[in-house]
Design a protein around this motif. Structure first.
Motif, PDB file in Angstrom:
ATOM      1  N   ALA A 108       0.831  -1.211   0.000  1.00 19.14           N
ATOM      2  CA  ALA A 108       0.000   0.000   0.000  1.00 19.14           C
ATOM      3  C   ALA A 108       0.859   1.252   0.000  1.00 19.14           C
ATOM      4  N   SER A 109       1.978   1.231   0.725  1.00 18.76           N
ATOM      5  CA  SER A 109       2.856   2.408   0.744  1.00 18.76           C
ATOM      6  C   SER A 109       3.508   2.631  -0.620  1.00 18.76           C
ATOM      7  N   LYS A 110       3.875   1.555  -1.295  1.00 16.84           N
ATOM      8  CA  LYS A 110       4.454   1.686  -2.632  1.00 16.84           C
ATOM      9  C   LYS A 110       3.424   2.233  -3.617  1.00 16.84           C
ATOM     10  N   CYS A 111       2.190   1.711  -3.536  1.00 16.65           N
ATOM     11  CA  CYS A 111       1.130   2.207  -4.413  1.00 16.65           C
ATOM     12  C   CYS A 111       0.844   3.684  -4.143  1.00 16.65           C
ATOM     13  N   LEU A 115       1.089   6.479  -7.057  1.00 10.96           N
ATOM     14  CA  LEU A 115      -0.105   7.289  -7.336  1.00 10.96           C
ATOM     15  C   LEU A 115       0.155   8.764  -7.071  1.00 10.96           C
ATOM     16  N   LEU A 116       1.035   9.068  -6.115  1.00  8.37           N
ATOM     17  CA  LEU A 116       1.405  10.463  -5.879  1.00  8.37           C
ATOM     18  C   LEU A 116       2.150  11.024  -7.080  1.00  8.37           C
ATOM     19  N   ILE A 117       3.028  10.231  -7.664  1.00 12.10           N
ATOM     20  CA  ILE A 117       3.732  10.675  -8.872  1.00 12.10           C
ATOM     21  C   ILE A 117       2.731  10.928  -9.995  1.00 12.10           C
ATOM     22  N   ALA A 118       1.729  10.051 -10.116  1.00  9.79           N
ATOM     23  CA  ALA A 118       0.696  10.271 -11.125  1.00  9.79           C
ATOM     24  C   ALA A 118      -0.078  11.546 -10.846  1.00  9.79           C
ATOM     25  N   HIS A 131       0.805   4.491 -13.482  1.00 10.12           N
ATOM     26  CA  HIS A 131      -0.282   3.529 -13.287  1.00 10.12           C
ATOM     27  C   HIS A 131       0.173   2.103 -13.593  1.00 10.12           C
ATOM     28  N   SER A 132       1.093   1.951 -14.524  1.00 12.09           N
ATOM     29  CA  SER A 132       1.619   0.615 -14.807  1.00 12.09           C
ATOM     30  C   SER A 132       2.376   0.065 -13.600  1.00 12.09           C
ATOM     31  N   ILE A 133       3.153   0.919 -12.951  1.00 12.32           N
ATOM     32  CA  ILE A 133       3.871   0.493 -11.752  1.00 12.32           C
ATOM     33  C   ILE A 133       2.893   0.141 -10.634  1.00 12.32           C
ATOM     34  N   THR A 134       1.819   0.912 -10.515  1.00 14.98           N
ATOM     35  CA  THR A 134       0.810   0.633  -9.490  1.00 14.98           C
ATOM     36  C   THR A 134       0.187  -0.738  -9.700  1.00 14.98           C
ATOM     37  N   VAL A 135      -0.136  -1.060 -10.941  1.00 19.54           N
ATOM     38  CA  VAL A 135      -0.708  -2.374 -11.250  1.00 19.54           C
ATOM     39  C   VAL A 135       0.303  -3.480 -10.953  1.00 19.54           C
ATOM     40  N   PHE A 136       1.561  -3.237 -11.294  1.00 16.34           N
ATOM     41  CA  PHE A 136       2.604  -4.232 -11.030  1.00 16.34           C
ATOM     42  C   PHE A 136       2.760  -4.470  -9.527  1.00 16.34           C
ATOM     43  N   ILE A 137       2.693  -3.399  -8.742  1.00 17.80           N
ATOM     44  CA  ILE A 137       2.800  -3.539  -7.284  1.00 17.80           C
ATOM     45  C   ILE A 137       1.648  -4.377  -6.737  1.00 17.80           C
TER      46      ILE A 137
END
Length: 385
Positions: A108-111, A115-118, A131-137
């Motif tokens: 959750a912290s990584k997401c 999401l903050l970068i987005a 968003h791709s990184i969020t899905v991967f996480i």
């Protein structure tokens, strides 16, 4: 020995060390999260997806800390030979729950960070990457939870082949976790790489996200302690160090996702000495050349405004009867009989499509903007009597 003795630190009982790590970590995590909530509700609203992910991480962290304290109650930190079978089963079950909740909390912290970068950009390729990184996480978290949850943790398998197998799984899980931290840091560099801004400003932005890289050293130490447990026969006593490092990694990960937001919190307590904050927050973003909103200005051209001692942009006095064809009004800048006018215009009028970057749907103060190049032209003409 009764399980209540876990409240005291003795040579044969180190459970109190775990309890102190849990208490200190929760205090700091809740404090930093409270600052984040204050920022979103009072300084830079609205409450976004990154804040929701951070909130989820905090809730799960509370559950993980609770499960860890329960494991201390059932014998974590005590000699295994002095525990009953019921205490040992309680320790294994609570440790099992704590391990799963730990993965969800750091995910959750990584997401939240991705999401903050987005949230900080409106550039399409940046959004796709974030968003791709969020899905991967999310996929990594799901796979990690399944890896730990299957097979179940029971007392018959804990000291046999199952425990080495579990360490191998943790090594893979934490390896991907550290790789994700590196990807998030690289994404922050990618975010500011093409922006026209001073190198010092870029370093500040990247440095805020670099804090997540500092999670890697305690993660490596945690794996080292998990490896040492394999070579010892006292599972409950030797699991103290891994449990403490688990708290360090989890709580620091949750705090690190808020650090990039801290500038907004410090801005709320700025005394305005040196006009370091109010000028760029109000005079630059809130006013356009003709006294209208940006969407009403014409041709990408703006008249310069005066700034008073409070840091506010004063509305210029309009010259009667003078209106330029481009929509910019002339301003009387000097009392003598000289007609003066200052025009500011973008060098390339075809860049008008970047105008939406200045709006960003009401969250402009938290968004990194693309720098535009402007031309300033001054005209002075003799005024007729």
């Amino acid at each position: 020995m009764s399980s209540s003795d876990g409240r005291f630190l003795t040579p044969s009982n180190h459970g109190a060390l775990v309890g102190m790590a849990v208490a200190i970590g929760m205090v700091w995590t809740i404090l930093v999260f409270s600052i984040r909530i204050f920022i979103r509700l009072s300084i830079v609203p609205p409450f976004g997806q990154d804040d929701a992910a951070a909130s989820l991480g905090l809730i799960v962290a509370v559950g993980q800390a609770t499960a860890t304290l329960v494991s201390v109650h059932y014998g974590l930190g005590q000699r295994e030979s002095r525990l009953t079978n019921s205490q040992l089963d309680g320790f294994l079950q609570s440790s099992y729950a704590a391990a799963i909740l730990y993965i969800i909390a750091i995910a959750a912290s990584k997401c939240s960070t991705s999401l903050l970068i987005a949230r900080l950009t409106r550039t399409k390729h940046h959004l796709i990457a974030s968003h791709s990184i969020t899905v991967f996480i999310a996929l990594w978290a799901l796979a990690s939870v399944l890896a730990i949850a299957i097979p179940p943790w029971d007392s018959e398998k804990r000291l046999k082949s199952y425990q080495p197998d579990r360490y191998t799984r943790w090594a893979v899980i934490e390896g991907f976790s550290m790789a994700i931290e590196g990807i998030i840091f690289a994404l922050s560099i990618y975010l500011v790489w093409s922006l026209y801004m001073p190198l010092k400003t870029k370093a500040v932005v990247v440095g805020a996200f670099f804090c997540r890289i500092l999670i890697i050293p305690p993660t490596i130490v945690r794996l080292r302690f998990l490896s040492s447990v394999l070579h010892n026969t006292d599972l409950t006593y030797d699991s103290v160090n891994p449990a403490i490092l688990t708290q360090v990694v989890m709580h620091f990960s949750l705090m690190a996702c808020t650090i990039p937001c801290m500038k907004q919190f410090l801005r709320a307590f700025d005394t305005d000495l040196g006009h370091t904050i109010n000028i760029n927050q109000k005079s630059v973003h809130s006013f356009t050349g003709s006294g209208k909103s940006r969407s009403q200005s014409h041709g990408g051209s703006y008249v310069l405004h005066s700034i008073d001692k409070s840091g506010e942009a004063s509305t210029p006095t309009r010259s009667a009867g003078h209106q330029l064809s481009r929509g910019v009004e002339e301003i009387r800048l000097r009392p003598e009989k000289v007609l003066s006018r200052a025009d500011v215009s973008r060098a390339n009028a075809d860049e008008a499509q970047e105008e939406h970057s200045f709006y960003s749907e009401g969250s402009e103060r938290a968004i990194i903007r693309k720098t535009q190049r402007w031309d300033v032209t001054f005209h002075a003409e003799q005024r007729e009597e």
